[in-house]
Every structure is written in structure tokens, then in C-alpha cells.
Design a protein around this motif. Sequence first.
Motif, PDB file in Angstrom:
ATOM      1  N   ALA A 165       7.006  23.561  -9.394  1.00 27.78           N
ATOM      2  CA  ALA A 165       7.016  25.019  -9.583  1.00 27.78           C
ATOM      3  C   ALA A 165       5.758  25.654  -8.341  1.00 27.78           C
ATOM      4  O   ALA A 165       6.061  26.635  -7.797  1.00 27.78           O
ATOM      5  CB  ALA A 165       6.574  25.669 -10.763  1.00 27.78           C
ATOM      6  N   SER A 166       4.604  25.053  -8.607  1.00 26.59           N
ATOM      7  CA  SER A 166       3.420  25.414  -7.677  1.00 26.59           C
ATOM      8  C   SER A 166       3.848  25.162  -6.213  1.00 26.59           C
ATOM      9  O   SER A 166       3.309  25.906  -5.306  1.00 26.59           O
ATOM     10  CB  SER A 166       2.092  24.574  -8.012  1.00 26.59           C
ATOM     11  N   ALA A 167       4.546  24.206  -5.814  1.00 22.23           N
ATOM     12  CA  ALA A 167       4.768  23.862  -4.377  1.00 22.23           C
ATOM     13  C   ALA A 167       5.917  24.897  -3.971  1.00 22.23           C
ATOM     14  O   ALA A 167       5.526  25.467  -2.794  1.00 22.23           O
ATOM     15  CB  ALA A 167       5.624  22.478  -4.343  1.00 22.23           C
ATOM     16  N   ILE A 168       6.893  25.315  -4.877  1.00 22.19           N
ATOM     17  CA  ILE A 168       7.810  26.369  -4.326  1.00 22.19           C
ATOM     18  C   ILE A 168       7.071  27.636  -4.180  1.00 22.19           C
ATOM     19  O   ILE A 168       7.343  28.254  -3.112  1.00 22.19           O
ATOM     20  CB  ILE A 168       8.753  26.494  -5.469  1.00 22.19           C
ATOM     21  N   GLN A 169       6.215  28.055  -5.210  1.00 20.96           N
ATOM     22  CA  GLN A 169       5.470  29.207  -5.131  1.00 20.96           C
ATOM     23  C   GLN A 169       4.433  28.977  -3.987  1.00 20.96           C
ATOM     24  O   GLN A 169       4.522  30.313  -3.349  1.00 20.96           O
ATOM     25  CB  GLN A 169       4.611  29.390  -6.549  1.00 20.96           C
ATOM     26  N   GLN A 170       4.067  28.100  -3.787  1.00 23.04           N
ATOM     27  CA  GLN A 170       3.031  28.117  -2.487  1.00 23.04           C
ATOM     28  C   GLN A 170       3.713  28.225  -1.216  1.00 23.04           C
ATOM     29  O   GLN A 170       3.302  28.823  -0.280  1.00 23.04           O
ATOM     30  CB  GLN A 170       2.288  26.560  -2.239  1.00 23.04           C
ATOM     31  N   ALA A 171       5.004  27.849  -1.175  1.00 24.90           N
ATOM     32  CA  ALA A 171       5.821  27.829   0.055  1.00 24.90           C
ATOM     33  C   ALA A 171       6.093  29.179   0.129  1.00 24.90           C
ATOM     34  O   ALA A 171       6.146  29.613   1.396  1.00 24.90           O
ATOM     35  CB  ALA A 171       7.144  26.824   0.010  1.00 24.90           C
ATOM     36  N   LEU A 172       6.312  29.939  -0.794  1.00 25.03           N
ATOM     37  CA  LEU A 172       6.974  31.435  -0.690  1.00 25.03           C
ATOM     38  C   LEU A 172       5.966  32.296  -0.524  1.00 25.03           C
ATOM     39  O   LEU A 172       6.020  33.207   0.117  1.00 25.03           O
ATOM     40  CB  LEU A 172       7.843  31.734  -2.086  1.00 25.03           C
ATOM     41  N   HIS A 173       4.723  32.182  -1.272  1.00 22.09           N
ATOM     42  CA  HIS A 173       3.768  33.168  -1.631  1.00 22.09           C
ATOM     43  C   HIS A 173       2.411  32.877  -1.237  1.00 22.09           C
ATOM     44  O   HIS A 173       1.469  33.760  -1.342  1.00 22.09           O
ATOM     45  CB  HIS A 173       3.968  33.723  -2.828  1.00 22.09           C
ATOM     46  N   GLY A 174       2.101  31.611  -0.996  1.00 19.70           N
ATOM     47  CA  GLY A 174       0.770  31.286  -0.680  1.00 19.70           C
ATOM     48  C   GLY A 174       0.135  30.641  -2.106  1.00 19.70           C
ATOM     49  O   GLY A 174       0.794  30.243  -2.869  1.00 19.70           O
TER      50      GLY A 174
END
Length: 148
Positions: free
Chosen positions: A14-23
Motif C-alpha cells: 500500500a505504501s509503494a502504491i501511495q508513494q507512486a501516486l502521491h509521494g
Amino acid sequence: MAIWSSTRKSAGKASAIQQALHGDVALLPQAVLADFIGEGHFNRHLRKMRRYYQQQKQQVVSLLQQHFPQNRILAQAAGLHLTMLIPGLKDDAALCQLNFHGFKLQPFSRYCFLNEPERGLVIGIADADEGRLSQLIPLLQSLLTKLD
């Protein structure tokens, strides 16, 4: 913190997806949320809110049936709204008057895909309290007397 270790892999994805989308995403709030969900607090909260809104919906339906017995009240098991069918209602005029007084209702005809849609109002109940309903009832009564 046993829950944290079992959810670490999911939180990482989830963190990786969030990082890719929003930083950057702070890990502490994620860990706290994972514990909150894993320990059953979120499910407990959902059950509590479902009971609360079900009771609220039943109160609103009862109040509307009491004041408008000639109209059909539709309340589904899901959702935070109900529908009051009002034959002959002019949706636009009724909504203008209700919006003027601060009520944001929706016309039932907006959700009908028939040539001649049924007329009525979709009433949201998420923030319906007795004080607000006591203001809505006379407005609806005024609208309905103009239809007669």
C-alpha cells in the motif's frame, strides 16, 4: 504489535502504491491504522454506525408516514437516504423552494429511466436530526397543499 508484523507486507505494498501516486506516506499513521483494523476496532465502529443510522432511518420513515400517510415512503436497507413518492410534484419548483430554505434534496425523477418517471423526493438522512426535520415537515406540507 503482532498485528503490525502480519500486516507489514500489505502495508508495504500500500505504501509503494501511495508513494507512486502521491509521494511520501508517513509509516506511523499506516501502522496505527493497521492495528486499529487488525484489532477489530474498525468493524466494531461499522456495526455501531450501522445500528445508529438504521434507527435514524426508522425514525425519519415513521415521522414522514405520520405526517404524510397518503405518500409512499421507500427506504432501502442500505444507504443513508429514503424516497418519498409524491404524484404530481413539480420537481424543479419544489427543489427551488426547499433549496432556498437550506435543504438539499434530490428529485426522484433524476433516478428514473422511464418515459413518465414517478415524482418524488430523495431525502438524505445522514445529518437528519429532529430539529431539522421539524423545519422540513411544514415546508413539505406547504408543497403538498399546493398540489391539491
